[in-house]
Design an enzyme around this catalytic site. Structure first.
Site, short mmCIF file in Angstrom:
data_model
loop_
_atom_site.label_atom_id
_atom_site.label_comp_id
_atom_site.label_asym_id
_atom_site.label_seq_id
_atom_site.Cartn_x
_atom_site.Cartn_y
_atom_site.Cartn_z
N ASP A 156 42.36 36.95 38.70
CA ASP A 156 41.14 37.60 39.13
C ASP A 156 41.55 38.90 39.77
O ASP A 156 41.81 39.22 41.26
CB ASP A 156 40.56 36.69 40.21
CG ASP A 156 39.35 37.32 40.95
OD1 ASP A 156 38.60 36.86 41.87
OD2 ASP A 156 38.75 38.20 40.09
N ASP A 213 36.89 43.70 36.83
CA ASP A 213 37.21 42.52 37.47
C ASP A 213 37.23 41.55 36.55
O ASP A 213 36.23 40.98 35.96
CB ASP A 213 35.68 42.28 38.37
CG ASP A 213 35.93 40.75 39.22
OD1 ASP A 213 34.96 40.71 40.00
OD2 ASP A 213 36.96 40.18 38.95
C1 LIG Z 1 33.68 29.60 41.08
N1 LIG Z 1 34.74 30.50 40.38
C2 LIG Z 1 35.72 29.91 39.67
C3 LIG Z 1 35.03 31.74 40.71
C4 LIG Z 1 36.04 32.82 40.15
C5 LIG Z 1 35.88 34.02 40.53
C6 LIG Z 1 34.96 34.60 41.11
C7 LIG Z 1 34.93 36.25 41.52
O1 LIG Z 1 34.06 36.67 41.95
N2 LIG Z 1 35.92 36.65 41.00
N3 LIG Z 1 36.00 38.33 41.04
C8 LIG Z 1 34.00 33.80 41.60
C9 LIG Z 1 33.89 32.28 41.34
#
Ligand SMILES: CN(C)c1ccc(C(=O)NN)cc1
Length: 330
Positions: A34, A218
Site C-alpha cells: 500500500d 495509491d
Molecule cells: C480494508 N482494506 C483491505 C483496506 C486496504 C487499504 C486501504 C487504503 O486506503 N490504502 N491506501 C483501505 C482499506
C-alpha cells in the site's frame, strides 16, 4: 541487491496480494502492498479468534527471531474508515528475496469488520513515507526504508495488471516491463504520500484538456478518485450513466460502451482503457455496474488507485534529494 515479487489480484482487482516471509522459520502471509500508508501490520495470534475468518496469522511466539518492542503500540484508520490496531515486534521480513532484519512488524490485536470479512488479506505492507507510520511512542520505518540501504538503486516499481497477476520489483527498473521511455515527475513527500501533479485529461479521442490537479499514487486504493468536474465530463459520454447516492458514485448499464480515459502526467499520457473503468456489477443481476473513475470530493487531493495504476509501469524513486514518480506505457 534487488528483488521481485508476484502480486495477485482478488476478484475485480479490488486489491493485489503479495506473499511476504516473516520470522524464523518463515511464516508466509499475503499482504496488501500500500503506497498510501506506512505501517506493516499483520493478522496475528494476539487477535480474538472470531475476528480471524480465513486469514493466515503471524505468531511471534513461533519465531526464533521475533523480539517484542516493549511499550509500543499502533492504531490506524484508512480512507474507507476501516481500522486496525495492536502491538509491535521486530522480526526478519523477506519480500522477493530481499531480506530486512529487525523490521517493525505490527501485530494486530483488533481489526474492523472490513478486514475480518476479507479472507485473502493477511495485512498491509505500507510503502508511503515513514513519517506516516502510526507506531507510538517511537515510529517504525517502512520495510522499503529499511531495505533501501541494501538495494542497488533507491527505487521500487509497480506493474499491476487487469484481472491478472503483476509484479512489485525492488532496487531495479526492469526494462522488459514497459514500452518507450519513462517520464518522471517530482513527488512532494512532505505530505508523507507519493503526491504528484497531473496536467490534464482527455475522454476517448477528444482533444486534450489542460486541467492541472494534484494526486497521490495509491496502490492500496482500488479506484481512481479525481476532481468531480472531470468525472462529470467522462460520464457525459456514457449513455445511462448517473450518480447513485446509495451506491456512492457513478453507475451505468453494464452493457454500456465506456470510452478510454487519458491522464496527462509529465511528458507522457497514460491511457486507461474503458474496460478498466467498467469496474464491477453492483449486484448479482449484472445489470448495473459501478464506475472505476469516481469523484475525489471531500479528500482534498486525487487518489490515483489501481484502476489507473494498472494501465502503467510506475517507478517509485526515493532518491533522497528529490523523490520522483516515473510513468511509462506498457
Ligand atoms: C480494508 N482494506 C483491505 C483496506 C486496504 C487499504 C486501504 C487504503 O486506503 N490504502 N491506501 C483501505 C482499506
Amino acid at each position: 541487491t534487488s528483488g521481485s515479487a508476484k502480486t495477485t489480484p482478488e476478484q475485480y482487482d479490488i486489491q493485489y496480494l503479495t506473499p511476504v516471509d516473516i520470522g524464523s522459520p518463515p511464516q508466509t502471509l499475503n499482504l496488501d502492498f500500500d503506497s498510501g500508508s506506512s505501517d506493516l501490520w499483520v493478522f496475528s495470534s494476539k487477535m480474538p479468534s472470531n475476528s480471524v475468518q480465513g486469514q493466515t496469522i503471524y505468531d511471534p511466539s513461533k519465531s526464533k527471531t521475533a523480539k517484542e518492542v516493549k511499550g509500543a503500540s499502533w492504531n490506524i484508520t484508512y480512507g474507507d474508515k476501516s481500522t486496525s490496531k495492536g502491538v509491535v515486534y521486530r522480526d526478519t521480513v523477506t519480500v522477493g528475496n530481499v531480506t530486512v532484519q529487525a523490521q517493525g512488524v505490527e501485530a494486530a490485536t483488533q481489526v474492523s469488520d472490513q478486514f475480518t470479512r476479507d479472507a485473502s488479506n493477511d495485512g498491509l505492507l505500507g510503502l508511503a513515507f515513514s513519517g506516516l507510520n502510526t507506531v507510538q511512542p517511537q515510529q517504525e520505518l517502512t520495510w522499503f526504508d529499511n531495505a533501501v540501504k541494501s538495494l542497488d538503486h533507491p527505487v521500487w516499481t509497480a506493474d499491476l495488471k487487469y484481472h491478472k497477476a503483476g509484479t512489485y520489483d525492488f532496487g531495479v527498473i526492469n526494462k522488459s516491463k514497459y514500452a518507450g521511455k519513462i517520464s518522471y515527475v517530482n513527488a512532494n513527500s512532505t505530505t508523507g504520500f507519493w503526491m504528484f501533479g497531473m496536467s490534464g485529461y482527455s475522454v476517448g479521442n477528444s482533444t486534450f484538456k489542460p486541467s492541472p490537479f494534484q494526486g497521490i499514487a495509491d496502490t492500496g486504493t482500488t479506484l481512481a478518485l479525481i476532481p468531480s468536474p472531470i468525472v462529470q465530463d467522462y460520464y457525459k459520454a456514457v449513455s445511462g450513466a448517473k450518480v447513485d447516492p446509495f451506491q456512492g458514485g457513478y453507475v451505468f448499464p453494464c452493457s454500456a460502451r465506456l470510452p478510454n480515459f487519458v491522464l496527462g502526467i509529465g511528458q507522457t499520457k497514460i491511457t486507461i482503457p474503458g474496460k478498466y473503468i467498467n469496474y464491477a456489477p453492483i449486484d448479482k443481476s449484472g445489470k448495473t455496474c459501478f464506475g472505476g473513475l469516481q469523484s475525489d470530493d471531500g479528500v482534498g487531493f486525487s487518489i490515483i488507485g489501481d484502476v489507473a495504476l494498472k494501465a502503467a509501469f510506475v517507478v517509485f524513486d526515493a532518491t533522497p534529494a528529490q523523490p520522483r514518480l516515473g510513468w511509462a506505457q506498457k
